[in-house]
Motif scaffolding. Structure first.
Motif, PDB file in Angstrom:
ATOM      1  N   ILE A 221       0.830  -1.203   0.000  1.00 28.61           N
ATOM      2  CA  ILE A 221       0.000   0.000   0.000  1.00 28.61           C
ATOM      3  C   ILE A 221       0.865   1.254   0.000  1.00 28.61           C
ATOM      4  O   ILE A 221       0.600   2.203  -0.740  1.00 28.61           O
ATOM      5  CB  ILE A 221      -0.983  -0.018   1.189  1.00 28.61           C
ATOM      6  N   ALA A 222       1.918   1.262   0.804  1.00 26.25           N
ATOM      7  CA  ALA A 222       2.806   2.427   0.859  1.00 26.25           C
ATOM      8  C   ALA A 222       3.417   2.706  -0.516  1.00 26.25           C
ATOM      9  O   ALA A 222       3.494   3.866  -0.942  1.00 26.25           O
ATOM     10  CB  ALA A 222       3.897   2.219   1.900  1.00 26.25           C
ATOM     11  N   LEU A 223       3.837   1.659  -1.216  1.00 26.10           N
ATOM     12  CA  LEU A 223       4.414   1.856  -2.545  1.00 26.10           C
ATOM     13  C   LEU A 223       3.370   2.414  -3.502  1.00 26.10           C
ATOM     14  O   LEU A 223       3.636   3.374  -4.236  1.00 26.10           O
ATOM     15  CB  LEU A 223       4.989   0.555  -3.093  1.00 26.10           C
ATOM     16  N   TYR A 224       2.179   1.851  -3.503  1.00 26.92           N
ATOM     17  CA  TYR A 224       1.145   2.310  -4.438  1.00 26.92           C
ATOM     18  C   TYR A 224       0.708   3.742  -4.170  1.00 26.92           C
ATOM     19  O   TYR A 224       0.305   4.456  -5.082  1.00 26.92           O
ATOM     20  CB  TYR A 224      -0.049   1.357  -4.462  1.00 26.92           C
ATOM     21  N   GLN A 225       0.807   4.196  -2.941  1.00 26.71           N
ATOM     22  CA  GLN A 225       0.438   5.575  -2.650  1.00 26.71           C
ATOM     23  C   GLN A 225       1.526   6.553  -3.090  1.00 26.71           C
ATOM     24  O   GLN A 225       1.278   7.743  -3.153  1.00 26.71           O
ATOM     25  CB  GLN A 225       0.083   5.732  -1.180  1.00 26.71           C
ATOM     26  N   GLN A 226       2.697   6.038  -3.461  1.00 27.25           N
ATOM     27  CA  GLN A 226       3.786   6.873  -3.960  1.00 27.25           C
ATOM     28  C   GLN A 226       4.120   6.586  -5.419  1.00 27.25           C
ATOM     29  O   GLN A 226       4.972   7.252  -5.997  1.00 27.25           O
ATOM     30  CB  GLN A 226       5.058   6.634  -3.135  1.00 27.25           C
TER      31      GLN A 226
ATOM     32  N   HIS B 197      11.341   1.606 -10.245  1.00 24.20           N
ATOM     33  CA  HIS B 197      12.476   0.783  -9.833  1.00 24.20           C
ATOM     34  C   HIS B 197      12.209   0.080  -8.497  1.00 24.20           C
ATOM     35  O   HIS B 197      12.889  -0.875  -8.142  1.00 24.20           O
ATOM     36  CB  HIS B 197      13.746   1.644  -9.737  1.00 24.20           C
ATOM     37  N   ARG B 198      11.171   0.533  -7.772  1.00 25.99           N
ATOM     38  CA  ARG B 198      10.849  -0.048  -6.467  1.00 25.99           C
ATOM     39  C   ARG B 198       9.892  -1.244  -6.559  1.00 25.99           C
ATOM     40  O   ARG B 198       9.627  -1.897  -5.558  1.00 25.99           O
ATOM     41  CB  ARG B 198      10.249   1.029  -5.568  1.00 25.99           C
ATOM     42  N   LEU B 199       9.379  -1.550  -7.741  1.00 27.06           N
ATOM     43  CA  LEU B 199       8.438  -2.666  -7.873  1.00 27.06           C
ATOM     44  C   LEU B 199       8.985  -3.986  -7.324  1.00 27.06           C
ATOM     45  O   LEU B 199       8.233  -4.747  -6.699  1.00 27.06           O
ATOM     46  CB  LEU B 199       7.980  -2.817  -9.324  1.00 27.06           C
ATOM     47  N   PRO B 200      10.280  -4.304  -7.499  1.00 28.27           N
ATOM     48  CA  PRO B 200      10.798  -5.562  -6.930  1.00 28.27           C
ATOM     49  C   PRO B 200      10.715  -5.639  -5.407  1.00 28.27           C
ATOM     50  O   PRO B 200      10.824  -6.724  -4.838  1.00 28.27           O
ATOM     51  CB  PRO B 200      12.253  -5.591  -7.403  1.00 28.27           C
ATOM     52  N   GLU B 201      10.492  -4.507  -4.738  1.00 27.84           N
ATOM     53  CA  GLU B 201      10.332  -4.521  -3.281  1.00 27.84           C
ATOM     54  C   GLU B 201       9.067  -5.278  -2.873  1.00 27.84           C
ATOM     55  O   GLU B 201       9.007  -5.849  -1.785  1.00 27.84           O
ATOM     56  CB  GLU B 201      10.240  -3.095  -2.725  1.00 27.84           C
ATOM     57  N   VAL B 202       8.048  -5.274  -3.751  1.00 24.09           N
ATOM     58  CA  VAL B 202       6.774  -5.882  -3.376  1.00 24.09           C
ATOM     59  C   VAL B 202       6.336  -7.020  -4.286  1.00 24.09           C
ATOM     60  O   VAL B 202       5.499  -7.829  -3.891  1.00 24.09           O
ATOM     61  CB  VAL B 202       5.642  -4.824  -3.297  1.00 24.09           C
ATOM     62  N   TYR B 203       6.881  -7.099  -5.501  1.00 21.79           N
ATOM     63  CA  TYR B 203       6.444  -8.118  -6.455  1.00 21.79           C
ATOM     64  C   TYR B 203       7.471  -9.223  -6.633  1.00 21.79           C
ATOM     65  O   TYR B 203       8.675  -8.966  -6.725  1.00 21.79           O
ATOM     66  CB  TYR B 203       6.191  -7.490  -7.834  1.00 21.79           C
ATOM     67  N   ALA B 204       6.975 -10.455  -6.749  1.00 23.93           N
ATOM     68  CA  ALA B 204       7.813 -11.616  -7.054  1.00 23.93           C
ATOM     69  C   ALA B 204       8.218 -11.573  -8.529  1.00 23.93           C
ATOM     70  O   ALA B 204       7.522 -10.978  -9.356  1.00 23.93           O
ATOM     71  CB  ALA B 204       7.043 -12.901  -6.764  1.00 23.93           C
ATOM     72  N   GLU B 205       9.320 -12.212  -8.866  1.00 27.42           N
ATOM     73  CA  GLU B 205       9.795 -12.262 -10.255  1.00 27.42           C
ATOM     74  C   GLU B 205       8.757 -12.864 -11.192  1.00 27.42           C
ATOM     75  O   GLU B 205       8.616 -12.436 -12.323  1.00 27.42           O
ATOM     76  CB  GLU B 205      11.097 -13.066 -10.358  1.00 27.42           C
TER      77      GLU B 205
ATOM     78  N   TYR C 174       4.932  -2.591 -18.583  1.00 29.23           N
ATOM     79  CA  TYR C 174       3.535  -2.168 -18.693  1.00 29.23           C
ATOM     80  C   TYR C 174       3.316  -0.866 -17.918  1.00 29.23           C
ATOM     81  O   TYR C 174       2.739   0.092 -18.427  1.00 29.23           O
ATOM     82  CB  TYR C 174       2.618  -3.271 -18.181  1.00 29.23           C
ATOM     83  N   PHE C 175       3.772  -0.839 -16.658  1.00 34.32           N
ATOM     84  CA  PHE C 175       3.610   0.370 -15.848  1.00 34.32           C
ATOM     85  C   PHE C 175       4.372   1.553 -16.454  1.00 34.32           C
ATOM     86  O   PHE C 175       3.893   2.680 -16.421  1.00 34.32           O
ATOM     87  CB  PHE C 175       4.073   0.137 -14.410  1.00 34.32           C
ATOM     88  N   ALA C 176       5.552   1.312 -16.992  1.00 37.96           N
ATOM     89  CA  ALA C 176       6.325   2.398 -17.613  1.00 37.96           C
ATOM     90  C   ALA C 176       5.549   3.013 -18.775  1.00 37.96           C
ATOM     91  O   ALA C 176       5.460   4.240 -18.893  1.00 37.96           O
ATOM     92  CB  ALA C 176       7.684   1.882 -18.081  1.00 37.96           C
ATOM     93  N   ALA C 177       4.968   2.173 -19.622  1.00 34.71           N
ATOM     94  CA  ALA C 177       4.172   2.677 -20.748  1.00 34.71           C
ATOM     95  C   ALA C 177       2.921   3.397 -20.248  1.00 34.71           C
ATOM     96  O   ALA C 177       2.552   4.458 -20.776  1.00 34.71           O
ATOM     97  CB  ALA C 177       3.804   1.532 -21.686  1.00 34.71           C
TER      98      ALA C 177
ATOM     99  N   PHE D 171      -3.863   6.696  -5.871  1.00 30.70           N
ATOM    100  CA  PHE D 171      -4.819   5.780  -5.270  1.00 30.70           C
ATOM    101  C   PHE D 171      -5.161   6.232  -3.859  1.00 30.70           C
ATOM    102  O   PHE D 171      -4.269   6.548  -3.079  1.00 30.70           O
ATOM    103  CB  PHE D 171      -4.239   4.366  -5.206  1.00 30.70           C
ATOM    104  N   GLU D 172      -6.446   6.241  -3.556  1.00 30.05           N
ATOM    105  CA  GLU D 172      -6.922   6.438  -2.193  1.00 30.05           C
ATOM    106  C   GLU D 172      -7.410   5.076  -1.713  1.00 30.05           C
ATOM    107  O   GLU D 172      -8.331   4.509  -2.296  1.00 30.05           O
ATOM    108  CB  GLU D 172      -8.066   7.450  -2.154  1.00 30.05           C
ATOM    109  N   ILE D 173      -6.780   4.540  -0.700  1.00 31.98           N
ATOM    110  CA  ILE D 173      -7.153   3.237  -0.161  1.00 31.98           C
ATOM    111  C   ILE D 173      -8.330   3.446   0.786  1.00 31.98           C
ATOM    112  O   ILE D 173      -8.236   4.242   1.722  1.00 31.98           O
ATOM    113  CB  ILE D 173      -5.968   2.576   0.575  1.00 31.98           C
ATOM    114  N   THR D 174      -9.437   2.743   0.538  1.00 30.92           N
ATOM    115  CA  THR D 174     -10.627   2.917   1.366  1.00 30.92           C
ATOM    116  C   THR D 174     -10.794   1.800   2.389  1.00 30.92           C
ATOM    117  O   THR D 174     -11.421   2.005   3.419  1.00 30.92           O
ATOM    118  CB  THR D 174     -11.888   3.040   0.484  1.00 30.92           C
ATOM    119  N   SER D 175     -10.247   0.616   2.113  1.00 36.33           N
ATOM    120  CA  SER D 175     -10.251  -0.456   3.109  1.00 36.33           C
ATOM    121  C   SER D 175      -9.245  -1.516   2.697  1.00 36.33           C
ATOM    122  O   SER D 175      -8.849  -1.595   1.529  1.00 36.33           O
ATOM    123  CB  SER D 175     -11.647  -1.083   3.256  1.00 36.33           C
TER     124      SER D 175
END
Length: 142
Positions: free
Chosen positions: A9-14, A21-29, A49-52, A62-66
């Motif tokens: 969640i912290a990554l997606y809010q930033q 470059h921070r995607l590997p912090e949360v995603y598996a290969e 995909y995200f870069a494009a 993103f606003e996280i609601t729950s």
């Protein structure tokens, strides 16, 4: 909240094109990412995909609601606010959605599946198609 979910969640809010470059912090290969328009396999393909995607967006947040997690599965409800020069005359578009996540043994996301109304995000915002889609949805009572 569970640490892997909090990290996600912290990554997606930033997240923006400067933070990919921070995607590997949360995603598996071998992550599998699915949304109403795509199925992407692998961290490299997801990063591309995200870069494009972020290249074309003026803004996306993103606003996280729950959120809730049980074991290695989690659900997040959110509102995405995005601006794209070709959607809604560049004005912000709000889209409600939910994400289902599965974490692997290393606490990395191995499955990310987004659920949202693609019509509300895309088709309803197009100048010629938008009024038609909104009329149809109105007649269906949605």
């Amino acid at each position: 909240m569970n640490a892997p979910l909090a990290r996600f969640i912290a990554l997606y809010q930033q997240l923006d094109k400067q933070q990919l470059h921070r995607l590997p912090e949360v995603y598996a290969e071998q992550v599998i990412f699915i949304d109403p328009a795509h199925r992407i396999e692998g961290l490299t393909a997801l990063t591309d995909y995200f870069a494009a995607l972020y290249q074309r967006l003026a803004d996306c947040r993103f606003e996280i609601t729950s959120q809730q997690q049980q074991g290695r599965e989690a659900w997040i409800s959110w509102v995405m606010i995005l601006s794209h020069p070709r959607l809604a005359a560049g004005q912000p578009v709000r889209v409600e959605g939910a994400t289902h996540l599965e974490f692997d043994a290393a606490d990395k996301v191995c499955l990310h599946r987004d659920y949202f109304d693609l019509g509300a995000m895309l088709y309803e915002q197009l100048p010629l198609l938008g009024p038609v889609v909104r009329t149809i949805k109105g007649r269906l009572g949605t």
